[in-house]
Design a protein around this motif. Sequence first.
Motif, PDB file in Angstrom:
ATOM      1  N   LEU A 249     -61.654 -17.271 -45.433  1.00  0.00           N
ATOM      2  CA  LEU A 249     -60.400 -18.020 -45.437  1.00  0.00           C
ATOM      3  C   LEU A 249     -59.752 -17.954 -46.809  1.00  0.00           C
ATOM      4  O   LEU A 249     -60.360 -17.518 -47.780  1.00  0.00           O
ATOM      5  CB  LEU A 249     -60.628 -19.476 -44.996  1.00  0.00           C
ATOM      6  CG  LEU A 249     -61.644 -20.324 -45.742  1.00  0.00           C
ATOM      7  CD1 LEU A 249     -60.964 -21.083 -46.864  1.00  0.00           C
ATOM      8  CD2 LEU A 249     -62.255 -21.304 -44.776  1.00  0.00           C
ATOM      9  N   ALA A 250     -58.500 -18.365 -46.856  1.00  0.00           N
ATOM     10  CA  ALA A 250     -57.757 -18.394 -48.116  1.00  0.00           C
ATOM     11  C   ALA A 250     -57.356 -19.832 -48.399  1.00  0.00           C
ATOM     12  O   ALA A 250     -56.937 -20.558 -47.506  1.00  0.00           O
ATOM     13  CB  ALA A 250     -56.518 -17.516 -48.024  1.00  0.00           C
ATOM     14  N   VAL A 251     -57.509 -20.234 -49.661  1.00  0.00           N
ATOM     15  CA  VAL A 251     -57.102 -21.575 -50.094  1.00  0.00           C
ATOM     16  C   VAL A 251     -56.024 -21.398 -51.152  1.00  0.00           C
ATOM     17  O   VAL A 251     -56.212 -20.666 -52.119  1.00  0.00           O
ATOM     18  CB  VAL A 251     -58.289 -22.371 -50.674  1.00  0.00           C
ATOM     19  CG1 VAL A 251     -57.824 -23.737 -51.173  1.00  0.00           C
ATOM     20  CG2 VAL A 251     -59.394 -22.527 -49.642  1.00  0.00           C
ATOM     21  N   VAL A 252     -54.889 -22.042 -50.937  1.00  0.00           N
ATOM     22  CA  VAL A 252     -53.772 -21.955 -51.871  1.00  0.00           C
ATOM     23  C   VAL A 252     -53.491 -23.357 -52.392  1.00  0.00           C
ATOM     24  O   VAL A 252     -53.093 -24.245 -51.634  1.00  0.00           O
ATOM     25  CB  VAL A 252     -52.510 -21.376 -51.195  1.00  0.00           C
ATOM     26  CG1 VAL A 252     -51.369 -21.279 -52.193  1.00  0.00           C
ATOM     27  CG2 VAL A 252     -52.810 -20.021 -50.576  1.00  0.00           C
ATOM     28  N   ALA A 253     -53.721 -23.563 -53.689  1.00  0.00           N
ATOM     29  CA  ALA A 253     -53.430 -24.842 -54.326  1.00  0.00           C
ATOM     30  C   ALA A 253     -51.979 -24.816 -54.801  1.00  0.00           C
ATOM     31  O   ALA A 253     -51.581 -23.921 -55.546  1.00  0.00           O
ATOM     32  CB  ALA A 253     -54.380 -25.070 -55.502  1.00  0.00           C
ATOM     33  N   VAL A 254     -51.195 -25.774 -54.334  1.00  0.00           N
ATOM     34  CA  VAL A 254     -49.765 -25.838 -54.653  1.00  0.00           C
ATOM     35  C   VAL A 254     -49.506 -27.117 -55.450  1.00  0.00           C
ATOM     36  O   VAL A 254     -49.932 -28.197 -55.056  1.00  0.00           O
ATOM     37  CB  VAL A 254     -48.909 -25.841 -53.365  1.00  0.00           C
ATOM     38  CG1 VAL A 254     -47.422 -25.862 -53.693  1.00  0.00           C
ATOM     39  CG2 VAL A 254     -49.247 -24.639 -52.488  1.00  0.00           C
ATOM     40  N   SER A 255     -48.780 -26.982 -56.570  1.00  0.00           N
ATOM     41  CA  SER A 255     -48.455 -28.141 -57.406  1.00  0.00           C
ATOM     42  C   SER A 255     -46.992 -28.096 -57.817  1.00  0.00           C
ATOM     43  O   SER A 255     -46.429 -27.019 -57.981  1.00  0.00           O
ATOM     44  CB  SER A 255     -49.310 -28.138 -58.682  1.00  0.00           C
ATOM     45  OG  SER A 255     -50.661 -28.243 -58.366  1.00  0.00           O
ATOM     46  N   GLY A 256     -46.400 -29.256 -58.000  1.00  0.00           N
ATOM     47  CA  GLY A 256     -45.022 -29.328 -58.471  1.00  0.00           C
ATOM     48  C   GLY A 256     -44.080 -29.802 -57.395  1.00  0.00           C
ATOM     49  O   GLY A 256     -44.409 -30.684 -56.605  1.00  0.00           O
ATOM     50  N   GLU A 257     -42.887 -29.199 -57.374  1.00  0.00           N
ATOM     51  CA  GLU A 257     -41.837 -29.606 -56.441  1.00  0.00           C
ATOM     52  C   GLU A 257     -41.441 -28.427 -55.562  1.00  0.00           C
ATOM     53  O   GLU A 257     -41.001 -27.389 -56.056  1.00  0.00           O
ATOM     54  CB  GLU A 257     -40.636 -30.138 -57.210  1.00  0.00           C
ATOM     55  CG  GLU A 257     -40.977 -31.388 -57.993  1.00  0.00           C
ATOM     56  CD  GLU A 257     -39.775 -32.064 -58.604  1.00  0.00           C
ATOM     57  OE1 GLU A 257     -38.641 -31.612 -58.390  1.00  0.00           O
ATOM     58  OE2 GLU A 257     -39.986 -33.068 -59.308  1.00  0.00           O
ATOM     59  N   LEU A 258     -41.585 -28.605 -54.254  1.00  0.00           N
ATOM     60  CA  LEU A 258     -41.256 -27.574 -53.274  1.00  0.00           C
ATOM     61  C   LEU A 258     -39.894 -27.905 -52.673  1.00  0.00           C
ATOM     62  O   LEU A 258     -39.753 -28.872 -51.928  1.00  0.00           O
ATOM     63  CB  LEU A 258     -42.338 -27.520 -52.192  1.00  0.00           C
ATOM     64  CG  LEU A 258     -42.160 -26.515 -51.069  1.00  0.00           C
ATOM     65  CD1 LEU A 258     -41.990 -25.098 -51.618  1.00  0.00           C
ATOM     66  CD2 LEU A 258     -43.342 -26.585 -50.118  1.00  0.00           C
ATOM     67  N   ASP A 259     -38.909 -27.115 -53.042  1.00  0.00           N
ATOM     68  CA  ASP A 259     -37.555 -27.342 -52.543  1.00  0.00           C
ATOM     69  C   ASP A 259     -36.898 -26.000 -52.239  1.00  0.00           C
ATOM     70  O   ASP A 259     -37.554 -24.960 -52.260  1.00  0.00           O
ATOM     71  CB  ASP A 259     -36.732 -28.167 -53.537  1.00  0.00           C
ATOM     72  CG  ASP A 259     -36.635 -27.515 -54.907  1.00  0.00           C
ATOM     73  OD1 ASP A 259     -36.867 -26.294 -55.028  1.00  0.00           O
ATOM     74  OD2 ASP A 259     -36.312 -28.231 -55.874  1.00  0.00           O
ATOM     75  N   ILE A 260     -35.616 -26.029 -51.959  1.00  0.00           N
ATOM     76  CA  ILE A 260     -34.911 -24.814 -51.559  1.00  0.00           C
ATOM     77  C   ILE A 260     -34.949 -23.730 -52.638  1.00  0.00           C
ATOM     78  O   ILE A 260     -34.957 -22.547 -52.335  1.00  0.00           O
ATOM     79  CB  ILE A 260     -33.454 -25.137 -51.137  1.00  0.00           C
ATOM     80  CG1 ILE A 260     -32.856 -23.952 -50.389  1.00  0.00           C
ATOM     81  CG2 ILE A 260     -32.617 -25.543 -52.336  1.00  0.00           C
ATOM     82  CD1 ILE A 260     -31.617 -24.288 -49.611  1.00  0.00           C
ATOM     83  N   ASP A 261     -35.033 -24.131 -53.894  1.00  0.00           N
ATOM     84  CA  ASP A 261     -35.072 -23.152 -54.979  1.00  0.00           C
ATOM     85  C   ASP A 261     -36.438 -22.512 -55.146  1.00  0.00           C
ATOM     86  O   ASP A 261     -36.536 -21.387 -55.619  1.00  0.00           O
ATOM     87  CB  ASP A 261     -34.661 -23.809 -56.300  1.00  0.00           C
ATOM     88  CG  ASP A 261     -33.201 -24.210 -56.310  1.00  0.00           C
ATOM     89  OD1 ASP A 261     -32.379 -23.461 -55.730  1.00  0.00           O
ATOM     90  OD2 ASP A 261     -32.880 -25.256 -56.884  1.00  0.00           O
ATOM     91  N   SER A 262     -37.496 -23.199 -54.795  1.00  0.00           N
ATOM     92  CA  SER A 262     -38.841 -22.675 -55.032  1.00  0.00           C
ATOM     93  C   SER A 262     -39.537 -22.157 -53.780  1.00  0.00           C
ATOM     94  O   SER A 262     -40.521 -21.428 -53.880  1.00  0.00           O
ATOM     95  CB  SER A 262     -39.705 -23.754 -55.681  1.00  0.00           C
ATOM     96  OG  SER A 262     -39.807 -24.887 -54.843  1.00  0.00           O
ATOM     97  N   ALA A 263     -39.032 -22.515 -52.605  1.00  0.00           N
ATOM     98  CA  ALA A 263     -39.713 -22.158 -51.354  1.00  0.00           C
ATOM     99  C   ALA A 263     -39.786 -20.642 -51.153  1.00  0.00           C
ATOM    100  O   ALA A 263     -40.806 -20.124 -50.687  1.00  0.00           O
ATOM    101  CB  ALA A 263     -39.020 -22.818 -50.168  1.00  0.00           C
ATOM    102  N   ARG A 264     -38.741 -19.936 -51.494  1.00  0.00           N
ATOM    103  CA  ARG A 264     -38.702 -18.487 -51.258  1.00  0.00           C
ATOM    104  C   ARG A 264     -39.818 -17.761 -52.019  1.00  0.00           C
ATOM    105  O   ARG A 264     -40.477 -16.878 -51.482  1.00  0.00           O
ATOM    106  CB  ARG A 264     -37.352 -17.903 -51.640  1.00  0.00           C
ATOM    107  CG  ARG A 264     -37.278 -16.414 -51.371  1.00  0.00           C
ATOM    108  CD  ARG A 264     -35.928 -15.829 -51.680  1.00  0.00           C
ATOM    109  NE  ARG A 264     -34.952 -16.372 -50.740  1.00  0.00           N
ATOM    110  CZ  ARG A 264     -33.683 -16.540 -51.016  1.00  0.00           C
ATOM    111  NH1 ARG A 264     -33.217 -16.219 -52.201  1.00  0.00           N
ATOM    112  NH2 ARG A 264     -32.859 -17.017 -50.129  1.00  0.00           N
ATOM    113  N   GLY A 265     -40.037 -18.115 -53.267  1.00  0.00           N
ATOM    114  CA  GLY A 265     -41.087 -17.466 -54.054  1.00  0.00           C
ATOM    115  C   GLY A 265     -42.473 -17.721 -53.482  1.00  0.00           C
ATOM    116  O   GLY A 265     -43.297 -16.810 -53.386  1.00  0.00           O
ATOM    117  N   LEU A 266     -42.730 -18.964 -53.087  1.00  0.00           N
ATOM    118  CA  LEU A 266     -44.024 -19.295 -52.500  1.00  0.00           C
ATOM    119  C   LEU A 266     -44.204 -18.570 -51.176  1.00  0.00           C
ATOM    120  O   LEU A 266     -45.271 -18.015 -50.901  1.00  0.00           O
ATOM    121  CB  LEU A 266     -44.145 -20.807 -52.310  1.00  0.00           C
ATOM    122  CG  LEU A 266     -45.426 -21.305 -51.632  1.00  0.00           C
ATOM    123  CD1 LEU A 266     -46.667 -20.860 -52.391  1.00  0.00           C
ATOM    124  CD2 LEU A 266     -45.384 -22.822 -51.491  1.00  0.00           C
TER     125      LEU A 266
END
Length: 151
Positions: A39-56
């Motif tokens: 399996l894959a585990v992705v730790a996400v931190s910070g603010e997920l919004d319209i500006d950052s969603a595309r990169g993730l």
Amino acid sequence: MLNARLRRRLNPDLRLARRRPAGPAGDLLTWDVRARGDLAVVAVSGELDIDSARGLEGDLAPVADAGRPLILDLAGLRFCDCAGLGLFLRVQQRARAAGGSLHLAALTPRVLRVITAARLADVLPITASVADAVAALDEAAIAAPPLPRPR
């Protein structure tokens, strides 16, 4: 970026952390993709919004397309808007189409409130921690019928 993806294919345990500006204030969204067995585990931190969603989403798409369980550790996610919710649904759809799954783990109260208000708590598998998600996946694997033997 291409070299990093190539290195990840050759060595799936390679740690790759990404940082992207998440808006005019310069808030960051960071994520760390790690292979953990099957399996894959992705730790996400910070603010997920319209500006950052595309990169993730760009980094989650190949992981989801691999057809294995994907756990998003959201313990460090301070903010999530509808763009983040859409991202979760698209990644879940991709993972399922490839034979995998998406699991959200360790949600902060703020992020859980957004998911609940959008009535997605029954659509997105949510666990209290990464360990709980792994345990749930192990239980599901044990309960699954055995695969047919090749002839």
